[in-house]
Design a protein around this motif. Structure first.
Motif, PDB file in Angstrom:
ATOM      1  N   ALA A  51     -93.232 -76.225 -57.879  1.00 34.49           N
ATOM      2  CA  ALA A  51     -93.447 -74.832 -57.482  1.00 34.49           C
ATOM      3  C   ALA A  51     -92.293 -73.959 -57.975  1.00 34.49           C
ATOM      4  N   THR A  52     -92.598 -72.696 -58.261  1.00 33.64           N
ATOM      5  CA  THR A  52     -91.552 -71.750 -58.640  1.00 33.64           C
ATOM      6  C   THR A  52     -91.095 -70.990 -57.402  1.00 33.64           C
ATOM      7  N   ARG A  53     -89.959 -70.336 -57.513  1.00 39.53           N
ATOM      8  CA  ARG A  53     -89.475 -69.492 -56.427  1.00 39.53           C
ATOM      9  C   ARG A  53     -89.054 -68.160 -57.018  1.00 39.53           C
ATOM     10  N   GLN A  54     -88.997 -67.154 -56.186  1.00 37.43           N
ATOM     11  CA  GLN A  54     -88.464 -65.871 -56.616  1.00 37.43           C
ATOM     12  C   GLN A  54     -86.948 -65.970 -56.632  1.00 37.43           C
ATOM     13  N   GLN A  55     -86.347 -65.259 -57.582  1.00 38.30           N
ATOM     14  CA  GLN A  55     -84.893 -65.182 -57.600  1.00 38.30           C
ATOM     15  C   GLN A  55     -84.437 -64.510 -56.310  1.00 38.30           C
ATOM     16  N   PHE A  56     -83.297 -64.948 -55.789  1.00 41.13           N
ATOM     17  CA  PHE A  56     -82.752 -64.312 -54.594  1.00 41.13           C
ATOM     18  C   PHE A  56     -81.257 -64.509 -54.562  1.00 41.13           C
ATOM     19  N   SER A  57     -80.595 -63.737 -53.716  1.00 39.95           N
ATOM     20  CA  SER A  57     -79.159 -63.907 -53.550  1.00 39.95           C
ATOM     21  C   SER A  57     -78.794 -63.771 -52.082  1.00 39.95           C
ATOM     22  N   LEU A  58     -77.704 -64.432 -51.736  1.00 39.90           N
ATOM     23  CA  LEU A  58     -77.149 -64.381 -50.391  1.00 39.90           C
ATOM     24  C   LEU A  58     -75.852 -63.608 -50.456  1.00 39.90           C
ATOM     25  N   LEU A  59     -75.661 -62.686 -49.538  1.00 33.50           N
ATOM     26  CA  LEU A  59     -74.415 -61.937 -49.464  1.00 33.50           C
ATOM     27  C   LEU A  59     -73.705 -62.316 -48.173  1.00 33.50           C
ATOM     28  N   PHE A  60     -72.451 -62.722 -48.317  1.00 33.40           N
ATOM     29  CA  PHE A  60     -71.631 -63.135 -47.187  1.00 33.40           C
ATOM     30  C   PHE A  60     -70.470 -62.171 -47.022  1.00 33.40           C
ATOM     31  N   ARG A  61     -69.976 -62.075 -45.798  1.00 29.70           N
ATOM     32  CA  ARG A  61     -68.755 -61.339 -45.496  1.00 29.70           C
ATOM     33  C   ARG A  61     -67.735 -62.321 -44.948  1.00 29.70           C
ATOM     34  N   GLY A  62     -66.479 -62.084 -45.333  1.00 28.65           N
ATOM     35  CA  GLY A  62     -65.406 -62.946 -44.863  1.00 28.65           C
ATOM     36  C   GLY A  62     -64.235 -62.136 -44.348  1.00 28.65           C
ATOM     37  N   PRO A  63     -63.247 -62.826 -43.808  1.00 27.47           N
ATOM     38  CA  PRO A  63     -62.049 -62.143 -43.324  1.00 27.47           C
ATOM     39  C   PRO A  63     -61.202 -61.640 -44.488  1.00 27.47           C
ATOM     40  N   THR A  64     -60.266 -60.776 -44.165  1.00 27.72           N
ATOM     41  CA  THR A  64     -59.390 -60.183 -45.173  1.00 27.72           C
ATOM     42  C   THR A  64     -58.552 -61.239 -45.889  1.00 27.72           C
ATOM     43  N   ALA A  65     -58.105 -62.242 -45.163  1.00 26.46           N
ATOM     44  CA  ALA A  65     -57.293 -63.309 -45.776  1.00 26.46           C
ATOM     45  C   ALA A  65     -57.612 -64.632 -45.092  1.00 26.46           C
ATOM     46  N   PRO A  66     -57.601 -65.707 -45.844  1.00 26.84           N
ATOM     47  CA  PRO A  66     -57.494 -65.742 -47.301  1.00 26.84           C
ATOM     48  C   PRO A  66     -58.823 -65.347 -47.937  1.00 26.84           C
ATOM     49  N   GLN A  67     -58.760 -64.997 -49.214  1.00 26.31           N
ATOM     50  CA  GLN A  67     -59.971 -64.675 -49.944  1.00 26.31           C
ATOM     51  C   GLN A  67     -60.292 -65.805 -50.906  1.00 26.31           C
ATOM     52  N   LEU A  68     -61.576 -66.058 -51.080  1.00 23.96           N
ATOM     53  CA  LEU A  68     -62.033 -67.139 -51.950  1.00 23.96           C
ATOM     54  C   LEU A  68     -62.055 -66.692 -53.410  1.00 23.96           C
ATOM     55  N   SER A  69     -61.762 -67.617 -54.294  1.00 25.61           N
ATOM     56  CA  SER A  69     -61.949 -67.375 -55.725  1.00 25.61           C
ATOM     57  C   SER A  69     -63.379 -67.781 -56.094  1.00 25.61           C
ATOM     58  N   GLN A  70     -63.818 -67.364 -57.258  1.00 21.46           N
ATOM     59  CA  GLN A  70     -65.135 -67.752 -57.745  1.00 21.46           C
ATOM     60  C   GLN A  70     -65.175 -69.254 -57.935  1.00 21.46           C
ATOM     61  N   GLY A  71     -66.245 -69.879 -57.479  1.00 15.50           N
ATOM     62  CA  GLY A  71     -66.373 -71.311 -57.682  1.00 15.50           C
ATOM     63  C   GLY A  71     -67.356 -71.944 -56.714  1.00 15.50           C
ATOM     64  N   ARG A  98     -66.560 -59.505 -49.697  1.00 19.89           N
ATOM     65  CA  ARG A  98     -67.963 -59.896 -49.826  1.00 19.89           C
ATOM     66  C   ARG A  98     -68.080 -60.962 -50.908  1.00 19.89           C
ATOM     67  N   TYR A  99     -69.045 -61.855 -50.724  1.00 17.51           N
ATOM     68  CA  TYR A  99     -69.298 -62.938 -51.681  1.00 17.51           C
ATOM     69  C   TYR A  99     -70.804 -63.057 -51.884  1.00 17.51           C
ATOM     70  N   GLU A 100     -71.190 -63.447 -53.103  1.00 11.45           N
ATOM     71  CA  GLU A 100     -72.599 -63.602 -53.420  1.00 11.45           C
ATOM     72  C   GLU A 100     -72.865 -65.010 -53.937  1.00 11.45           C
ATOM     73  N   ALA A 101     -73.974 -65.570 -53.492  1.00 10.62           N
ATOM     74  CA  ALA A 101     -74.524 -66.807 -54.051  1.00 10.62           C
ATOM     75  C   ALA A 101     -75.892 -66.452 -54.606  1.00 10.62           C
ATOM     76  N   ALA A 102     -76.079 -66.582 -55.916  1.00 10.86           N
ATOM     77  CA  ALA A 102     -77.339 -66.186 -56.560  1.00 10.86           C
ATOM     78  C   ALA A 102     -78.161 -67.421 -56.913  1.00 10.86           C
ATOM     79  N   PHE A 103     -79.460 -67.324 -56.694  1.00  9.20           N
ATOM     80  CA  PHE A 103     -80.395 -68.410 -56.990  1.00  9.20           C
ATOM     81  C   PHE A 103     -81.404 -67.899 -57.991  1.00  9.20           C
ATOM     82  N   ALA A 104     -81.402 -68.488 -59.175  1.00  7.53           N
ATOM     83  CA  ALA A 104     -82.314 -68.054 -60.231  1.00  7.53           C
ATOM     84  C   ALA A 104     -83.430 -69.042 -60.429  1.00  7.53           C
TER      85      ALA A 104
END
Length: 104
Positions: A51-71, A98-104
């Motif tokens: 089955a196929t799925r529609q593309q979607f993304s998740l947006l997260f919020r985090g605390p000011t510190a520490p901040q995550l790097s891309q990965g 803010r952080y994004e996880a994208a699903f294509a």
């Protein structure tokens, strides 16, 4: 880190506002809140069941510190368990990082 299943936006749509946790390399935990699930207009590739799925993304919020790097980060959720998600920092807005996880 366990393999992440083939998710669709429906797996997260009812989880907006819920807590997720990122296990950091020093074994501390960074809390994230799922703030939004955005659904794209395009279909993506086929999943394990064909089955196929529609593309979607998740947006997260985090605390000011520490901040995550891309990965690739291991996120934990009380009901969903451990998820391996590739997070991209979007930069802060007036509510914080803010952080994004994208699903294509």
């Amino acid at each position: 880190m366990t393999e992440t299943p083939w998710f669709t936006h429906a797996d997260f749509a009812d989880r907006v506002g819920e807590d997720f946790r990122v296990r950091l390399p020093d074994d501390s935990v960074l809390p994230l809140i799922l703030s939004e699930v955005e659904v794209g207009l395009e279909d993506s590739g086929q999943g394990p069941d064909g089955a196929t799925r529609q593309q979607f993304s998740l947006l997260f919020r985090g605390p000011t510190a520490p901040q995550l790097s891309q990965g690739l980060w291991a996120l934990e959720h009380d009901e969903m368990g451990e998820l391996a998600l590739f997070l991209v920092p979007l930069g802060p807005d007036n509510k914080g990082p803010r952080y994004e996880a994208a699903f294509a």
